[in-house]
Design a protein around this motif. Sequence first.
Motif, short mmCIF file in Angstrom:
data_model
loop_
_atom_site.label_atom_id
_atom_site.label_comp_id
_atom_site.label_asym_id
_atom_site.label_seq_id
_atom_site.Cartn_x
_atom_site.Cartn_y
_atom_site.Cartn_z
N LEU A 54 0.85 -1.19 0.00
CA LEU A 54 0.00 0.00 0.00
C LEU A 54 0.89 1.23 0.00
N GLY A 55 0.68 2.15 -0.94
CA GLY A 55 1.48 3.37 -0.98
C GLY A 55 0.88 4.39 -1.92
N ASP A 56 1.05 5.66 -1.58
CA ASP A 56 0.41 6.74 -2.32
C ASP A 56 1.14 7.05 -3.63
N THR A 57 0.38 7.56 -4.58
CA THR A 57 0.95 7.90 -5.87
C THR A 57 0.92 9.40 -6.08
N LEU A 58 2.00 9.92 -6.65
CA LEU A 58 2.15 11.34 -6.96
C LEU A 58 1.97 11.52 -8.46
N SER A 59 1.03 12.35 -8.84
CA SER A 59 0.69 12.53 -10.24
C SER A 59 1.27 13.84 -10.77
N SER A 60 2.21 13.71 -11.71
CA SER A 60 2.86 14.89 -12.27
C SER A 60 3.20 14.64 -13.73
N GLU A 61 2.89 15.59 -14.58
CA GLU A 61 3.16 15.41 -16.01
C GLU A 61 4.64 15.54 -16.34
N THR A 62 5.41 16.13 -15.44
CA THR A 62 6.86 16.23 -15.63
C THR A 62 7.54 14.94 -15.19
N PHE A 63 8.34 14.35 -16.08
CA PHE A 63 9.09 13.15 -15.73
C PHE A 63 10.37 13.56 -14.99
N TRP A 64 10.24 13.80 -13.72
CA TRP A 64 11.39 14.22 -12.93
C TRP A 64 12.21 12.99 -12.52
N VAL A 65 13.45 13.22 -12.15
CA VAL A 65 14.33 12.13 -11.74
C VAL A 65 15.41 12.69 -10.84
N GLY A 66 15.90 11.87 -9.91
CA GLY A 66 17.02 12.26 -9.08
C GLY A 66 16.73 12.23 -7.60
N GLU A 67 17.80 12.16 -6.80
CA GLU A 67 17.66 12.05 -5.35
C GLU A 67 16.97 13.28 -4.76
N ARG A 68 17.33 14.46 -5.22
CA ARG A 68 16.73 15.67 -4.66
C ARG A 68 15.25 15.78 -5.03
N MET A 69 14.92 15.41 -6.26
CA MET A 69 13.52 15.42 -6.65
C MET A 69 12.73 14.35 -5.88
N ASN A 70 13.38 13.24 -5.58
CA ASN A 70 12.72 12.21 -4.79
C ASN A 70 12.43 12.71 -3.38
N ARG A 71 13.39 13.45 -2.81
CA ARG A 71 13.15 14.04 -1.48
C ARG A 71 12.00 15.02 -1.53
N TRP A 72 11.92 15.80 -2.64
CA TRP A 72 10.77 16.71 -2.79
C TRP A 72 9.46 15.92 -2.83
N ALA A 73 9.43 14.83 -3.60
CA ALA A 73 8.20 14.04 -3.73
C ALA A 73 7.76 13.48 -2.38
N GLU A 74 8.71 12.99 -1.61
CA GLU A 74 8.37 12.47 -0.28
C GLU A 74 7.82 13.60 0.59
N ARG A 75 8.45 14.77 0.53
CA ARG A 75 7.98 15.89 1.34
C ARG A 75 6.61 16.38 0.87
N TRP A 76 6.42 16.46 -0.45
CA TRP A 76 5.17 16.97 -1.02
C TRP A 76 3.99 16.09 -0.63
N VAL A 77 4.19 14.77 -0.71
CA VAL A 77 3.12 13.85 -0.29
C VAL A 77 2.84 14.02 1.20
N GLY A 78 3.91 14.09 2.00
CA GLY A 78 3.72 14.28 3.43
C GLY A 78 3.03 15.59 3.75
N TYR A 79 3.37 16.65 2.99
CA TYR A 79 2.79 17.97 3.24
C TYR A 79 1.29 17.97 2.99
N TRP A 80 0.87 17.49 1.82
CA TRP A 80 -0.54 17.57 1.46
C TRP A 80 -1.41 16.56 2.21
N THR A 81 -0.79 15.52 2.76
CA THR A 81 -1.56 14.55 3.55
C THR A 81 -1.38 14.79 5.04
N GLU A 82 -0.66 15.89 5.40
CA GLU A 82 -0.39 16.24 6.79
C GLU A 82 0.20 15.06 7.57
N GLY A 83 1.18 14.42 6.90
CA GLY A 83 1.93 13.35 7.54
C GLY A 83 1.30 11.97 7.47
#
Length: 372
Positions: free
Chosen positions: A238-267
């Motif tokens: 079970l895990g949430d999906t992030l929907s973005s039309e930009t095909f981003w890649v990289g460790e820093r972008m991955n950290r953003w994705a983890e933070r963004w999901v946490g931010y909008w779901t309030e943890g």
Amino acid sequence: MTHASRKRLGRRLAGACLLGAMAACGSAGARAAQIPVRVVVVVTFEIGKDTGDVPGEFQTWVEKLPLKQELPAPGTWHGVMRYNPDLQVLGIATGEGPEHMASAMTALVLDPRFDLRRTYFVLAGIAGIDPNFSSIGGAAWAPRVINGGLAHAIDAREIPSDWPDGYTPVQGSTPTDKPVPPLHSLSGDMEYTLNPALVGWAYNLTRSLALPDTPALKAIRARYVGYPQAQKPPAVLLGDTLSSETFWVGERMNRWAERWVGYWTEGKGTFATTAEEEIGLMQALTLQAQAGRVDPDRVLVLRTGSNFDMPPPGESAAELLKSEASEGGYSGYLPSVAAAYQVGSVVVRELALHWDRYADHVPGAPPARAGE
């Protein structure tokens, strides 16, 4: 009124009555001829033909479920849908990106051939996967869909030194604005929570499946030293999906994705997979649900990892992109396509074969009380 005028008026009224009767007859005929649909299987692309060549997301469903009958799909990218009359399962390839998804789903729901008010929707597709969450080839049922495409973004060379990344809510001015802005506003829809009971039911039905594993997958995940979840064999999670039309890649972008999901779901959320189309799916179905044409509690999203969204230690994001391209595509492409069908078809078949059980009662939900 003259006699001639009365005759002309009579002819107009008679014509109007005839047209009205024809419209009513056509409407009744359309209702009588409607194609029953218990489940819609939603995929996003096909590479070539629907059968007999290198598979995209659609082909395995067409060949194995199977979906042999072709139906025209006007107003959609693929132009053709596929149908199994015995299971009453319809398959649609929407095209990639949230715009293609939203337009295809709207065209489908408004198609007079179908009454989709009790229909289940199962999106089954491939995705990038977070090595902090799981391995390529793994599958994730999404409790939530988060919009990764709607944001303010600052160029990386201008990000303030005390910001974690350059993304802020459109409704805010810093990455961690509190309180979290409204999810549904003039700026768009940032997070959708799917029916928790249905998602849990689908997960429990498939969690024990042994997913395809290959020497190539083992070799890829072995490179992710220090990422214990990435080094595990593929599994259903079970895990949430992030929907973005930009095909981003990289460790820093991955950290953003983890933070963004946490931010909008309030943890509450856990970033698992990244793809394009879910936000278009949820926006279209939510709006059609407001018109009573679909049931928003009957939607499932399944994503399988075709590639890691960041490189292994010692490799740059650009090097990962280059290596994926030189290998002819995503490193776990074929196993992830196979896993999407293997996991998704268990749920689709269960719903379709036991329609007497699930037509009026969404699985996983508590039984309705008398009078409800």
